[in-house]
Scaffold this active site. Structure first.
Site, PDB file in Angstrom:
ATOM      1  N   HIS A 119     140.500  47.879  42.901  1.00  9.88           N
ATOM      2  CA  HIS A 119     139.340  49.713  42.677  1.00  9.88           C
ATOM      3  C   HIS A 119     140.639  49.858  44.704  1.00  9.88           C
ATOM      4  CE1 HIS A 119     136.649  52.781  44.014  1.00  9.88           C
ATOM      5  NE2 HIS A 119     136.679  53.063  43.481  1.00  9.88           N
ATOM      6  N   ASP A 196     134.835  41.506  45.187  1.00  9.72           N
ATOM      7  CA  ASP A 196     134.629  42.401  45.562  1.00  9.72           C
ATOM      8  C   ASP A 196     133.203  43.044  44.047  1.00  9.72           C
ATOM      9  OD1 ASP A 196     133.849  45.451  44.707  1.00  9.72           O
ATOM     10  OD2 ASP A 196     136.145  46.693  44.949  1.00  9.72           O
ATOM     11  N   GLN A 199     131.161  46.530  40.426  1.00 14.40           N
ATOM     12  CA  GLN A 199     131.606  46.672  39.148  1.00 14.40           C
ATOM     13  C   GLN A 199     129.890  45.480  38.325  1.00 14.40           C
ATOM     14  OE1 GLN A 199     131.579  49.091  37.412  1.00 14.40           O
ATOM     15  NE2 GLN A 199     132.327  50.147  39.415  1.00 14.40           N
ATOM     16  N   LYS A 222     125.830  52.010  42.779  1.00 15.16           N
ATOM     17  CA  LYS A 222     126.335  51.431  41.277  1.00 15.16           C
ATOM     18  C   LYS A 222     124.837  50.549  40.172  1.00 15.16           C
ATOM     19  CE  LYS A 222     131.536  51.784  42.159  1.00 15.16           C
ATOM     20  NZ  LYS A 222     131.032  52.779  41.237  1.00 15.16           N
ATOM     21  N   CYS A 362     140.409  55.195  40.304  1.00 15.47           N
ATOM     22  CA  CYS A 362     141.011  55.004  41.767  1.00 15.47           C
ATOM     23  C   CYS A 362     141.365  54.047  41.337  1.00 15.47           C
ATOM     24  CB  CYS A 362     139.822  54.707  42.463  1.00 15.47           C
ATOM     25  SG  CYS A 362     138.557  56.753  43.294  1.00 15.47           S
TER      26      CYS A 362
HETATM   27  C1  LIG Z   1     135.489  47.797  41.707  1.00 20.90           C
HETATM   28  C2  LIG Z   1     134.917  48.268  42.659  1.00 20.90           C
HETATM   29  N1  LIG Z   1     135.024  48.136  44.055  1.00 20.90           N
HETATM   30  C3  LIG Z   1     135.026  49.111  45.248  1.00 20.90           C
HETATM   31  C4  LIG Z   1     134.218  50.654  44.350  1.00 20.90           C
HETATM   32  C5  LIG Z   1     133.886  51.559  45.906  1.00 20.90           C
HETATM   33  O1  LIG Z   1     132.500  51.849  45.462  1.00 20.90           O
HETATM   34  P1  LIG Z   1     132.241  52.875  46.627  1.00 20.90           P
HETATM   35  O2  LIG Z   1     132.641  54.006  46.736  1.00 20.90           O
HETATM   36  O3  LIG Z   1     130.679  52.691  46.593  1.00 20.90           O
HETATM   37  O4  LIG Z   1     132.536  52.986  47.686  1.00 20.90           O
HETATM   38  C6  LIG Z   1     134.152  50.205  43.083  1.00 20.90           C
HETATM   39  C7  LIG Z   1     133.134  52.315  42.886  1.00 20.90           C
HETATM   40  O5  LIG Z   1     134.264  52.809  42.352  1.00 20.90           O
HETATM   41  C8  LIG Z   1     134.625  49.790  42.367  1.00 20.90           C
HETATM   42  O6  LIG Z   1     134.686  49.930  41.229  1.00 20.90           O
END
Ligand SMILES: Cc1ncc(COP(=O)(O)O)c(C=O)c1O
Ligand SMILES: Cc1ncc(COP(=O)(O)O)c(C=O)c1O
Lengths: 404, 140, 404, 140
Positions: A119, A196, A199, A222, A362
């Site tokens: 992401h 990370d 998900q 999430k 993203c």
């Molecule tokens: C795999 C992953 N990493 C990071 C993020 C970023 O999370 P946040 O926007 O809550 O900071 C997301 C969310 O879209 C994600 O799916």
């Protein structure tokens, strides 16, 4: 333990308020569970105060609730101690924290290993670090089914590697990363590992001890908890070795106009008033989630995702971005229909009360890898039902009729 | 419940200020800062065979902190580093609700602090500083 | 317009739930107003979705609400455009943003001017910047009544000054900074101006256009809105000149594994999922506040603060940290009683159901200036009444009896 | 209401792909990226006396974006830079609910996009790119 999706839905007030809604955008944001909503309400209406050593009852209650949330998050992650839990404003903030506090200890020529499935939140902070410190970024490539291609891991994780930062699961393909060889390669190189988990955590408790990582990041929103809060878990020894990132109230030892000493972790990394009510609600959500029958729930979402994969496979012009079978993957399904732009598909689906997301999610490097600009993504949670999947499939057929 | 905190025993203990002052030539000195309230404790110790022979403290802190320092001033002579560390753990346990009889009778007056978690640090700060001071002195 | 504190209290559910509570810790956190609570509830239970271009109804509603919150914040600040409003997780995050995005454009020898009245959140980020970039920090000193001593401003704001970062009002003394000469001095030096508005916005709408600053920061939780959200206002031209700070989803133009381009402000500065529900609630709170009879409300809090100052002045052994008269100051009153530690005083006050805070209030350089470790601080909001002030004064007398 | 978006007129306009392609030797080329959906429009223009003499576009985008580009392909000849900027503003106004009759009849088919604020950018991207392309060509 038995599990009924219909009963589970009952814990999500928004779904009750929108009985016709087929909410399949859970990878973007999960709906708020009642446990979290009740915790916010209770906190705001009975014990709202700033934390950090107020000596009146309200502040004592707020402090106790905030520290309990830390323990609840630690329990969900199987962390060794609540002091390993740093509350942040989300995954993105957590990763940026490491990219600065740890990243700024790196030297030109040091290497950070990512994957092409990351992401943007686990890519851009490292690109920015490259700009600041001259580190090199190396990428784990993707196989055709979207899984990390670990065949040449030893060429990618070299002795110059200082950190491997990879997603626990892709927000596009749903593929769960095979972390065992990755962590082993990092350890062999003497590198730290950041996972990370944005998900992953909403699909059941995580065991950071078993993962043997150094850092683990996720977001409340999430995981059926509020926006504006997330967690950076860090192994005690890894956190203790880091300088602070943001400066402000609450993270200091002693401040003079000339110089400042810093508090021990986790406070060292929590500058300013933290997201108190949100953390308290996240703790409540994680506590509630921890007690759920995850085996049955995973069987349920896997069944739904399989039904979706099967239903999609017969649509003309369909291509998947991700594995076609339900092993080592989450119930997140991304795909394209020939000649139909994802946003147009989503818009027609909305008329069917189906909420899915289209776009690059993203994850543009992943999109580039598959030569597409975007995709439609349906992401499932335990409250989803066969009716949700079938409405999506019907809606797609309608889109094919309408838009071709 | 709050007012229980300030019973005569604790007020008297604080006011006794037993051990307040500085030592002329300490074997070890430690300073403890409370990051959140700015309180500060300085402790000087002289050792004899690894045990405290003399001790003095300076406290800028609340009544709880001053009372804890005074209790140390009264009773710390003869402690070695391991015992000081153990003492600190014992006080922490007392604050968390442990029922064991405390090492010194004065420590009982900290029991009313139990429900006020944000004040535990006030009581513990002098014990932390004592432990650090002995360690420094012993490490020389 | 008429104003009744008792009626106003009715808008704050926590106060109704604690009828005996005298809440006088408003400078630490204000209580949540019903408008904000209702907005959170409405948002979470009817329109919760991630923002950034979802194409289904829920996401459209969430996006619209989030962008409306930007307009509401802009209106409260009299900003030229909603695009000048960046949502952050709070004041601390907002100031750190500027300390990195703007600060990292500075060179060794450049100067940043602060005051000795700054909250740690507007001091530590600049000390950290000094560590990174070798800039020099210069301090506006304090007069004996706690006000900024502007007599030798021209010696402090030199031609090497690149930024003046000062608080709009002290969270300890309540003194309101005389910004006109400060801004003039900064302009003469070609420096930017950041104003820390954390203590100001809850006392009525602010006019950033009239202030002629470049950046203005505040937190939701002090303005009767949720935790976990704050605002960095930046003049359009000042924001446009800044590189991003945090990296992640939502702040990009286009991302490849090799390089990334960034979105225009405000998005450039909002990496990751923002605190959506919290921003929506902040917008609702600011909208509600904007319509309040501030003149009458200020008269009310000034009257209460004067009553408090008068009542304190006759206590034996009392010293004030701050101005004794109610001109150019907020209803925030900090003081010490000879021989009584602030925490002990606060603890006795708690038994009187009076919630005030003791300690250094994250302003240790100010404490050092006055040669104290800490102070008791009572901070008033429009929902406070004479009964609150009187309970505090009674409690202090009791503390003097009990603790001496 | 959603389904209104995809009426026959807009589908036909998108499919016409009028003006799709590249110019051999453009006076100006601009590229427009939609940061949030990854859509991309490239536009080549040739000018004659400051006015568009020839134009071609490549669109990776949704139906709304493709329809907007096709409308431009049909009608943009003869526009100068100021007119292109004005056109962009006019389309934005139309999406925001302005009632004025649009410059080109095809633009009417974007009216159903009004309530979908998140799709406004899809329609506007080609108009942004057109404006940028003329500016670049004129600035040479
Ligand atoms: C795999 C992953 N990493 C990071 C993020 C970023 O999370 P946040 O926007 O809550 O900071 C997301 C969310 O879209 C994600 O799916
Ligand atoms: C003057 C001032 N600046 C900054 C802050 C920091 O605000 P926050 O903790 O909400 O980030 C505060 C709050 O304590 C303050 O009073």
């Amino acid at each position: 333990m038995k599990f009924s999706a219909h009963e589970w839905r009952g814990h999500f007030p928004l779904l009750a308020n929108h009985p016709r809604l087929h909410y399949l955008d859970n990878a973007a944001t999960g709906q708020l569970c009642a446990a979290a909503f009740d915790a916010v309400t209770h906190h705001e209406l009975t014990q709202r105060a700033n934390v950090l050593r107020g000596t009146y009852k309200l502040a004592e209650a707020a402090d106790a609730a905030y520290e309990q949330a830390r323990r609840q998050a630690a329990a969900y992650l199987n962390a060794a101690s609540a002091d390993e839990v740093v509350f942040t404003s989300g995954t993105t903030a957590a990763i940026n924290l490491v990219a600065h506090a740890f990243g700024d200890t790196l030297q030109a020529g040091d290497e950070v290993v990512l994957s092409l499935a990351e992401h943007h939140s686990n890519l851009v902070p490292w690109q920015m670090l490259r700009g600041r410190r001259g580190v090199a970024l190396r990428f784990i490539r993707l196989a055709d089914d979207g899984r990390l291609d670990l065949a040449r891991l030893d060429e990618i994780v070299t002795p110059r590697c200082r950190l491997v930062a990879v997603t626990h699961a892709s927000n596009v393909t749903g593929a769960v990363s095979d972390l065992v060889p990755i962590v082993a390669a990092a350890r062999a190189a003497g590198a730290r590992v950041l996972v990370d988990g944005a998900q992953m955590v909403q699909h059941g408790p995580v065991d950071v001890a078993a993962l043997d990582a150094d850092f683990y990041a996720f977001s409340g929103h999430k995981a059926f908890a509020p926006n504006g809060v997330g967690v950076l878990w860090g192994r005690a020894e890894a956190l203790a070795a880091l300088p602070p990132f943001l400066g402000g109230g609450g993270m200091i030892g002693r401040v003079t106009a000339e110089e400042t000493t810093y508090a021990a972790p986790p406070r060292r990394f929590e500058a300013g008033t933290p997201p108190i009510a949100q953390a308290v609600a996240l703790g409540a959500a994680l506590d509630w989630l921890r007690a759920q029958p995850w085996e049955a729930m995973r069987a349920h979402t896997t069944h739904l995702a399989q039904r979706l994969l099967d239903g999609l496979a017969v649509l003309p012009g369909l291509t998947f971005l991700g594995p076609r079978e339900m092993t080592e993957r989450l119930p997140i399904v991304a795909f394209n229909l020939a000649g139909i732009h994802p946003h147009d598909a989503c818009q027609v689906l909305d008329a069917h009360h189906v909420a899915v997301r289209g776009g690059h999610h993203c994850a543009q490097p992943l999109m580039d890898r598959f030569g597409v600009e975007g995709a439609v993504r349906a992401s499932l949670a335990p409250y989803n039902t066969e009716a949700d999947v079938d409405a999506l499939l019907e809606g797609l057929k309608d889109a094919q009729r309408k838009l071709k | 419940m709050n007012e229980d905190l300030y019973q005569q025993a604790i007020l008297d203990l604080a006011k006794s200020a037993d051990g307040a002052g500085r030592l002329a030539a300490p074997d070890g000195t430690a300073q403890g800062d409370s990051p959140l309230c700015g309180d500060r404790v300085r402790m000087d110790v002289k050792l004899d065979g690894g045990r405290i022979a003399a001790l003095a403290h300076e406290v800028k802190g609340c009544l709880l902190c001053r009372a804890a320092a005074a209790a140390i001033g009264r009773h710390a002579a003869g402690l070695d580093a391991a015992q000081a560390a153990e003492l600190r753990a014992e006080v922490a346990a007392l604050l968390s609700g442990a029922d064991a009889a405390p090492a010194w009778p004065e420590l009982k007056c900290f029991e009313p602090v139990r429900p006020h978690r944000n004040r535990h640090g006030c009581v513990l700060l002098p014990f932390d500083t004592l432990r650090d001071a002995i360690e420094k002195a012993a490490g020389r």
